[in-house]
Design an enzyme around this catalytic site. Structure first.
Site, short mmCIF file in Angstrom:
data_model
loop_
_atom_site.label_atom_id
_atom_site.label_comp_id
_atom_site.label_asym_id
_atom_site.label_seq_id
_atom_site.Cartn_x
_atom_site.Cartn_y
_atom_site.Cartn_z
N HIS A 121 50.10 20.08 15.77
CA HIS A 121 49.18 19.04 16.23
C HIS A 121 48.86 18.02 15.15
O HIS A 121 47.86 17.31 15.25
CB HIS A 121 47.90 19.68 16.78
CG HIS A 121 48.12 20.42 18.08
ND1 HIS A 121 47.24 21.33 18.61
CD2 HIS A 121 49.16 20.36 18.95
CE1 HIS A 121 47.72 21.81 19.75
NE2 HIS A 121 48.89 21.25 19.97
N CYS A 150 46.69 -1.91 8.50
CA CYS A 150 47.91 -1.90 7.69
C CYS A 150 48.14 -3.30 7.14
O CYS A 150 47.61 -4.28 7.66
CB CYS A 150 49.05 -1.50 8.62
SG CYS A 150 50.67 -1.47 7.85
N CYS A 152 50.59 -5.00 7.66
CA CYS A 152 51.21 -5.79 8.73
C CYS A 152 50.17 -6.25 9.75
O CYS A 152 50.49 -6.99 10.69
CB CYS A 152 52.32 -5.00 9.43
SG CYS A 152 51.69 -3.83 10.66
N THR A 190 43.50 31.83 18.34
CA THR A 190 43.76 30.75 19.29
C THR A 190 43.50 31.23 20.72
O THR A 190 43.81 32.38 21.05
CB THR A 190 45.20 30.20 19.15
OG1 THR A 190 45.43 29.27 20.22
CG2 THR A 190 46.26 31.27 19.16
P1 OAD Z 1 40.09 27.14 20.70
O1 OAD Z 1 38.76 26.60 20.33
O2 OAD Z 1 40.59 26.87 22.07
O3 OAD Z 1 40.13 28.71 20.48
C1 OAD Z 1 39.66 29.30 19.29
C2 OAD Z 1 39.88 30.79 19.41
O4 OAD Z 1 39.46 31.36 18.18
C3 OAD Z 1 39.08 31.48 20.52
O5 OAD Z 1 39.95 32.28 21.30
C4 OAD Z 1 38.06 32.33 19.76
O6 OAD Z 1 37.79 33.57 20.42
C5 OAD Z 1 38.79 32.58 18.46
N1 OAD Z 1 37.93 32.85 17.28
C6 OAD Z 1 36.68 32.43 17.03
N2 OAD Z 1 36.27 32.89 15.82
C7 OAD Z 1 37.28 33.61 15.31
C8 OAD Z 1 37.49 34.34 14.08
N3 OAD Z 1 36.56 34.40 13.13
N4 OAD Z 1 38.68 34.96 13.91
C9 OAD Z 1 39.65 34.89 14.85
N5 OAD Z 1 39.51 34.23 16.01
C10 OAD Z 1 38.36 33.59 16.23
O7 OAD Z 1 41.11 26.60 19.57
P2 OAD Z 1 42.70 26.51 19.65
O8 OAD Z 1 43.29 27.64 20.39
O9 OAD Z 1 43.18 26.24 18.27
O10 OAD Z 1 44.45 20.42 20.18
O11 OAD Z 1 42.87 25.17 20.51
C11 OAD Z 1 44.15 24.67 20.73
C12 OAD Z 1 44.10 23.17 20.72
O12 OAD Z 1 43.09 22.69 21.62
C13 OAD Z 1 43.71 22.55 19.41
O13 OAD Z 1 44.76 22.47 18.47
C14 OAD Z 1 43.28 21.17 19.83
C15 OAD Z 1 42.45 21.51 21.05
O14 OAD Z 1 42.42 20.54 22.04
C16 OAD Z 1 44.54 19.12 19.90
O15 OAD Z 1 43.63 18.52 19.35
C17 OAD Z 1 45.81 18.49 20.32
#
Ligand code: OAD
Length: 249
Positions: A121, A150, A152, A190
């Site tokens: 990302h 920029c 440009c 995630t």
């Molecule tokens: P999310 O906010 O969707 O999920 C975070 C996850 O981390 C959840 O499942 C929580 O249960 C878990 N979590 C929280 N604390 C934790 C800890 N201490 N240890 C382990 N896990 C923990 O975030 P992402 O899955 O990264 O995209 O979201 C995916 C994408 O959605 C991001 O990259 C972003 C967003 O829209 C873009 O910006 C393109």
């Protein structure tokens, strides 16, 4: 207090014969560094609307607003420190070929010392011109009344993937390949709901690789994983590393 889950005997045995490991990471791995996740009670998307901030049309309509929001997050991320989760993944490079496939834009894996990182990302400290594509990576832009331009004349935007945009093709295909060829894939912190990034662990599942999830909560991937560890990634990963080190001594 809930005990941190200990690694299973099967996992330690798998690690003892593994050569290549993939860590597929999301916002949860940086939660212990004080960086908010996207979803859940304190998630960023509960406070801000993604359609107002994280898309190209919004940026073109109000570049200053979007730029300021990213500047705010950049400052936050720069002050944050890698936590045990990032550091354990980096230390595991002493024993395995480790590939980090991350959805995070926060640079914490790099600052922890991980060498092979595919950023699906983008990266919040990288930027480019929307007109001529000139790069402005790791530049400290001064505060100003308007968003930077920029030479440009084009607007400079952060090099992050916004809603409706394509993922970087090479990083994505390299990640798919790494997931197909690894011995173990760990999916860490995630929610596994944002595609196409969330396909990566399924590449490993479909290739018969050993898939381990580390997350305090159940996710879309949980049922497909061979093992799940319910806990904070910094604590669970530290337990796994310590037990692995004991087993090789
Ligand atoms: P999310 O906010 O969707 O999920 C975070 C996850 O981390 C959840 O499942 C929580 O249960 C878990 N979590 C929280 N604390 C934790 C800890 N201490 N240890 C382990 N896990 C923990 O975030 P992402 O899955 O990264 O995209 O979201 C995916 C994408 O959605 C991001 O990259 C972003 C967003 O829209 C873009 O910006 C393109």
């Amino acid at each position: 207090m809930i005990a941190v889950p200990a690694p299973s005997k099967i996992l330690i045995k798998k690690l003892l014969s593994a050569k290549k490991i993939v860590f597929f990471t999301g916002a949860g791995i940086s939660a212990e560094s004080g960086i908010p996740t996207f979803r859940g009670e304190d998630g960023i998307w509960n406070k801000f609307k993604p359609e107002e901030l994280a898309n190209f049309n919004s940026f073109m309509k109000n570049p200053q607003l979007v730029w300021e929001w990213y500047q705010f997050r950049r400052e936050h991320v720069k002050k944050a420190m890698p936590n045990n989760g990032h550091l354990v993944i980096s230390e595991l490079q002493n024993y395995f070929e480790v590939v980090v496939v991350t959805q995070n834009v926060d640079n914490l894996h790099r600052r922890a010392g991980s060498k092979i990182i595919y950023e699906l990302h983008g990266n919040i400290e990288k930027n480019f011109c929307v007109d001529c594509s000139k790069r402005y990576d790791f530049v400290d832009f001064p505060k100003s009344e308007s968003s930077p331009k920029c030479e440009c004349g084009g607007l400079i935007r952060p090099d992050v993937v916004w809603f409706g945009e394509m993922l970087p093709a090479t990083e994505f295909s390299n990640s798919e390949k790494a997931a197909r060829e690894c011995d173990i894939l760990f999916s860490v912190g995630t929610s596994s709901i944002v595609f196409p990034a969330a396909y990566i662990p399924y590449e490993a599942v479909d290739s018969g690789k050993y898939v381990v999830e580390i997350n305090p909560d159940e996710t879309e991937l949980s049922r497909a994983a061979n093992e799940v560890y319910r806990g904070k990634s910094g604590e669970v990963l530290k337990n796994i590393l310590d037990e692995f080190k004991r087993s090789i001594n």
